[in-house]
Design a protein around this motif. Structure first.
Motif, mmCIF file in Angstrom:
data_model
loop_
_atom_site.group_PDB
_atom_site.id
_atom_site.type_symbol
_atom_site.label_atom_id
_atom_site.label_comp_id
_atom_site.label_asym_id
_atom_site.label_seq_id
_atom_site.Cartn_x
_atom_site.Cartn_y
_atom_site.Cartn_z
ATOM 1 N N GLY A 81 -20.948 15.400 -37.742
ATOM 2 C CA GLY A 81 -19.774 16.032 -38.320
ATOM 3 C C GLY A 81 -19.099 16.921 -37.474
ATOM 4 O O GLY A 81 -17.833 16.516 -37.440
ATOM 5 N N LYS A 82 -19.769 17.797 -36.888
ATOM 6 C CA LYS A 82 -19.264 18.653 -35.800
ATOM 7 C C LYS A 82 -18.564 17.863 -34.477
ATOM 8 O O LYS A 82 -17.651 18.020 -33.837
ATOM 9 C CB LYS A 82 -20.198 19.645 -35.252
ATOM 10 N N GLY A 83 -19.393 16.602 -34.091
ATOM 11 C CA GLY A 83 -19.135 16.099 -32.934
ATOM 12 C C GLY A 83 -17.972 15.308 -33.279
ATOM 13 O O GLY A 83 -16.977 14.929 -32.316
ATOM 14 N N LEU A 100 -14.111 15.619 -31.479
ATOM 15 C CA LEU A 100 -13.535 14.271 -30.650
ATOM 16 C C LEU A 100 -12.108 14.234 -31.268
ATOM 17 O O LEU A 100 -11.184 13.295 -30.966
ATOM 18 C CB LEU A 100 -14.104 13.118 -31.212
ATOM 19 N N GLY A 101 -11.569 15.479 -32.114
ATOM 20 C CA GLY A 101 -10.301 15.484 -32.484
ATOM 21 C C GLY A 101 -9.813 15.252 -33.926
ATOM 22 O O GLY A 101 -8.731 15.322 -34.158
ATOM 23 N N ASN A 102 -10.866 14.845 -34.484
ATOM 24 C CA ASN A 102 -10.654 14.735 -35.937
ATOM 25 C C ASN A 102 -10.729 15.858 -36.810
ATOM 26 O O ASN A 102 -11.800 16.456 -37.048
ATOM 27 C CB ASN A 102 -11.625 13.398 -36.588
ATOM 28 N N ASP A 103 -9.584 16.375 -37.482
ATOM 29 C CA ASP A 103 -9.595 17.564 -38.604
ATOM 30 C C ASP A 103 -9.956 17.256 -39.822
ATOM 31 O O ASP A 103 -9.759 16.244 -40.191
ATOM 32 C CB ASP A 103 -8.196 18.428 -38.224
ATOM 33 N N PRO A 104 -10.478 18.286 -40.486
ATOM 34 C CA PRO A 104 -10.707 18.018 -41.952
ATOM 35 C C PRO A 104 -9.345 17.577 -42.627
ATOM 36 O O PRO A 104 -8.324 17.840 -42.590
ATOM 37 C CB PRO A 104 -10.898 19.719 -42.444
ATOM 38 N N GLY A 119 -22.466 13.456 -42.501
ATOM 39 C CA GLY A 119 -21.864 14.291 -41.614
ATOM 40 C C GLY A 119 -20.339 14.512 -41.772
ATOM 41 O O GLY A 119 -19.972 15.834 -41.723
ATOM 42 N N ILE A 120 -19.671 13.625 -42.197
ATOM 43 C CA ILE A 120 -18.047 13.859 -42.350
ATOM 44 C C ILE A 120 -17.918 14.364 -43.733
ATOM 45 O O ILE A 120 -16.779 15.107 -43.824
ATOM 46 C CB ILE A 120 -17.371 12.689 -42.019
ATOM 47 N N PHE A 121 -18.861 14.022 -44.679
ATOM 48 C CA PHE A 121 -18.746 14.769 -45.988
ATOM 49 C C PHE A 121 -18.830 16.499 -45.780
ATOM 50 O O PHE A 121 -17.807 17.172 -46.319
ATOM 51 C CB PHE A 121 -19.795 14.629 -46.897
ATOM 52 N N LYS A 122 -19.521 16.787 -44.935
ATOM 53 C CA LYS A 122 -19.636 18.175 -44.643
ATOM 54 C C LYS A 122 -18.638 18.890 -43.895
ATOM 55 O O LYS A 122 -18.319 20.232 -44.111
ATOM 56 C CB LYS A 122 -20.835 18.597 -43.541
ATOM 57 N N VAL A 138 -17.203 25.449 -36.829
ATOM 58 C CA VAL A 138 -17.734 26.065 -38.164
ATOM 59 C C VAL A 138 -17.377 25.116 -39.121
ATOM 60 O O VAL A 138 -16.302 24.666 -39.351
ATOM 61 C CB VAL A 138 -17.035 27.356 -38.590
ATOM 62 N N GLY A 139 -18.148 24.607 -39.838
ATOM 63 C CA GLY A 139 -18.371 23.533 -41.063
ATOM 64 C C GLY A 139 -17.139 23.945 -41.980
ATOM 65 O O GLY A 139 -17.078 25.032 -42.240
#
Length: 715
Positions: free
Chosen positions: A147-149, A153-157, A177-180, A269-270
């Protein structure tokens, strides 16, 4: 007059053999009955099977609403106590609860080798090793890093990311990962056509797509159709490296492992999601047209986790084999229940699952033999194929084998209906069949389409496992009804779950009403926390299919059901499948297909009805071996499969077989196809004629075969 003495002697021998078996079974039953009564307590099983599972809570002449009588179970209560209302919180909880337990397993591929077939052809086969496991704590850490990776790469929440990949451990790691990071996950079937894939990616405006080594060549062609996509993350192959030449300029191609490294070194930070945030935009498989994106919130997913845990028995030593598409809501939620309850998931595919699978090297073991799973998901088409292959093997065996199998099957079914198990028969007769799936299978969850009662009972008996059928839709996050573990009445889909109310509403056009006798009937409308927020960027369609009443969100399914006195639902029709013929008779295409598909001759069938005509026609994918056997029985000869499908004599024989089977299945004469076209190609998701769950895509089939349909009506 000529008398065949040998035939008479064989007949006498068979009669004596059956008599001896019955006598032996009678003696065995008398001696063991008291023991089985005390150990198995069948009255308890029968009582649990007959209990009322859902009751009406409101009722009038236009609708009835049912609610489950089941109380929330321990896992459901824990989720409430721990205030777990998102998938991120769920996985944080399970990684604390089961940190060192096996979580996700992948089979090691040692080499890909050439194998010469008996006909001289050479196929590529895998030489495979053992399963390699990651613990819950390791998977949680990998998900956090991934998720942090993605953020690096430029993908924001809040910015959508798509997964377009086959089922595997990395799929689940990427999703969590992306849920987090509170990034909505767009799921797209790997088997959709290029235009449907591009439609989903363009509509959701994703810039990052997570795919796999095997699908990268396919994506090379799609990139020109998706101008917004700037980053491709691919899951690596165990043996091969990717050649990135020829991909669209300006698109970054990066390995899955590199994203994990970026995340591990990141100080980001997640950003944890809230219950009302979008977890998934799940594209349906498009059985009725262009795929729609269904918006599933975190609270929808957690609601279904509660429901499935309440309705399914889960044990500490369970192991799941995962192979259906994770882009399908049913597979994703069942695997999520496994994670929630600490059940390890070993990944597989149709190419490697069993010892005889097409990619398994001769003499080596398939995934199920190595994994020894206890539970799996399936779709009815797969169970139908297993059922027909069992029938085929038995029919090719000698008389003794046929007699033994039929006797054992009837013996087991008769005792099972009375609430007993038959351990000796299971071990001696059905053990080899059970061994195909590893020898420990106890639970198969079937969904995605109706399962015929005949297949259901046969699979229960032959696999020595409990097949549980459920009913749900992407729009209800897969949760609606689940068959009770002890319910032995086949052809039904269970009572409503603990998180979902079920309403039957009159459908006057189809002549279905809640005042019907002996059972109330009507359109099924579902309501509860499991109901989707709607369709992505389709406000009119959302308002048409969803509504808010009684403080609940509801979804109009378009399916027609009847509720039995014990609160259990039976699907009897579908509004979109209903065709009115010229003479005024209504034909439920789905119902007719479900009945005719149980004919051993049929691998798949699509029935078509033109409202300006007096009869139906059908496109039939025949079983090759059964069609050849039919031709030999009719004296047509041993012709190639393609020639048999073109033969008018064979077609007439097939129609006669379908008519006979249809009458046994209690279909009306007007429901039976008057003309058929035998199709030589097997309908697969890759062809775009069936969905990933193997539901028929009627419009696509009718478009592809429109000339054949016209010719059938003209004839």
């Amino acid at each position: 007059m000529f008398v065949d003495d040998k035939a008479d002697m064989d007949g006498v021998g068979i009669t004596l053999a059956i008599g001896a078996l019955k006598a032996l079974a009678f003696v065995y039953d008398v001696l063991t009955f008291p023991v089985y009564v005390m150990l198995q307590r069948p009255w308890r099983t029968r009582s649990l099977g007959r209990r009322v599972k859902a009751k009406p809570i409101t009722k009038d002449t236009k609708s009835i609403t049912y609610r489950s009588t089941t109380e929330p179970g321990p896992v459901h209560i824990t989720l409430l106590q721990e205030k777990i209302d998102t998938m991120a919180k769920m996985f944080d909880y399970v990684s604390r609860t089961f940190p060192n337990k096996r979580c996700l397993g992948t089979r090691e591929i040692l080499a890909e080798e050439d194998e010469v077939q008996p006909n001289g052809r050479v196929f590529k086969k895998y030489n495979m090793g053992e399963y390699r496991w990651k613990t819950f704590a390791e998977v949680n850490m990998l998900a956090e890093n991934f998720g942090k990776g993605v953020r690096e790469l430029g993908n924001d929440p809040g910015e959508n990311v798509a997964i377009f990949a086959e089922t595997r451990a990395e799929w689940m790691i990427a999703a969590h990962g992306i849920f987090k990071q509170n990034i909505p996950l767009v799921t797209i079937y790997a088997t959709l056509g290029d235009e449907a894939i591009a439609h989903g990616l363009n509509e959701t405006e994703v810039t990052t797509v997570i795919t796999s080594f095997d699908l990268m060549p396919k994506f090379k062609k799609i990139l020109s159709l998706v101008p917004r996509v700037k980053t491709l993350i691919y899951m690596e192959d165990q043996l091969k490296t990717l050649d990135i030449a020829g991909y669209k300029n300006g698109v970054e191609i990066i390995k899955f492992s590199e994203v994990l490294k970026k995340g591990a070194a990141s100080s980001i930070v997640g950003v944890r999601p809230k219950a009302e945030d979008t977890a998934i935009i799940m594209y349906t498989s498009g059985s009725t047209g262009v795929p729609k994106g269904v918006i599933l919130l975190h609270k929808n997913l957690v609601a279904t986790l509660k429901a499935f845990c309440d309705s399914t028995a889960i044990y500490e030593d369970d192991v799941m084999i995962g192979f259906l598409p994770l882009a399908h809501v049913f597979e994703l939620l069942v695997e999520s229940v496994c994670l929630l309850t600490g059940v390890p998931i070993g990944y597989s595919s149709a190419l490697t699952m069993i010892d005889s699978a097409s990619k398994i090297k001769r003499g080596t073991r398939g995934d199920a033999t190595v994994l020894h799973p206890t539970c799996m998901t399936s779709v009815p088409l797969i169970l139908d194929r297993i059922s027909k292959s069992i029938q085929e093997k038995i029919s090719k065996g000698g008389n003794v084998k046929k007699i033994l199998f039929k006797f054992a099957y009837d013996y087991k079914v008769n005792w099972a209906r009375r609430g007993y198990s038959t351990p000796l028969i299971d071990k001696v007769v059905f053990g080899p069949i059970r061994a195909i799936l590893g020898g420990r299978m106890r639970l198969v969850l079937a969904g995605g389409a109706p399962l015929s009662p005949e297949t259901h009972e046969q699979m229960n008996a032959c696999l020595c496992a409990t097949i549980i059928q459920g009913y749900g839709l992407t729009e209800s996050t897969s949760s609606a009804t689940v068959q009770d573990f002890y319910d032995k009445v086949y052809g039904r889909v269970g009572a409503t779950t603990t998180v979902c109310d079920l309403k039957l509403v009159n459908w006057e056009e189809g002549n279905y009403r809640v005042t019907d006798k002996p059972f109330p009937r009507g359109e099924i409308i579902l309501g509860g926390e499991n109901i989707s927020a709607g369709y992505y960027k389709l406000p009119e369609k959302t308002n048409e299919d969803f509504m808010e009443t009684d403080g609940r969100r509801w979804f109009r399914t378009g399916d027609i059901g009847e509720i039995h006195p014990d609160g259990v639902l039976k699907i009897i029709d579908r509004k979109k499948d209903l065709v009115k013929l010229q003479a005024g008779e209504y034909v439920s295409l789905g119902k007719v297909e479900a009945q005719l598909k149980t004919c051993p001759l049929i691998d798949n069938i699509c029935v078509y009805g033109d409202s300006t005509k007096q009869f139906c026609v059908a496109l039939v994918v025949p079983n090759q071996q059964q069609l050849k056997d039919l031709a030999l029985r009719k004296g047509i000869g041993d012709l190639p499969f393609e020639e048999l499908c073109q033969s008018s004599e064979v077609v007439r024989a097939v129609i006669a077989e379908l008519n006979e089977h249809g009458k046994k299945s209690k279909l009306e004469k007007f429901e039976l196809p008057a003309a058929v076209k035998l199709v030589t190609e097997v309908w697969s998701p890759d062809m775009g004629l069936v969905t990933a769950a193997f539901k028929l895509k009627r419009k696509d089939i009718q478009e592809r075969y429109k000339h054949e349909i016209n010719r059938m009506y003209a004839s």
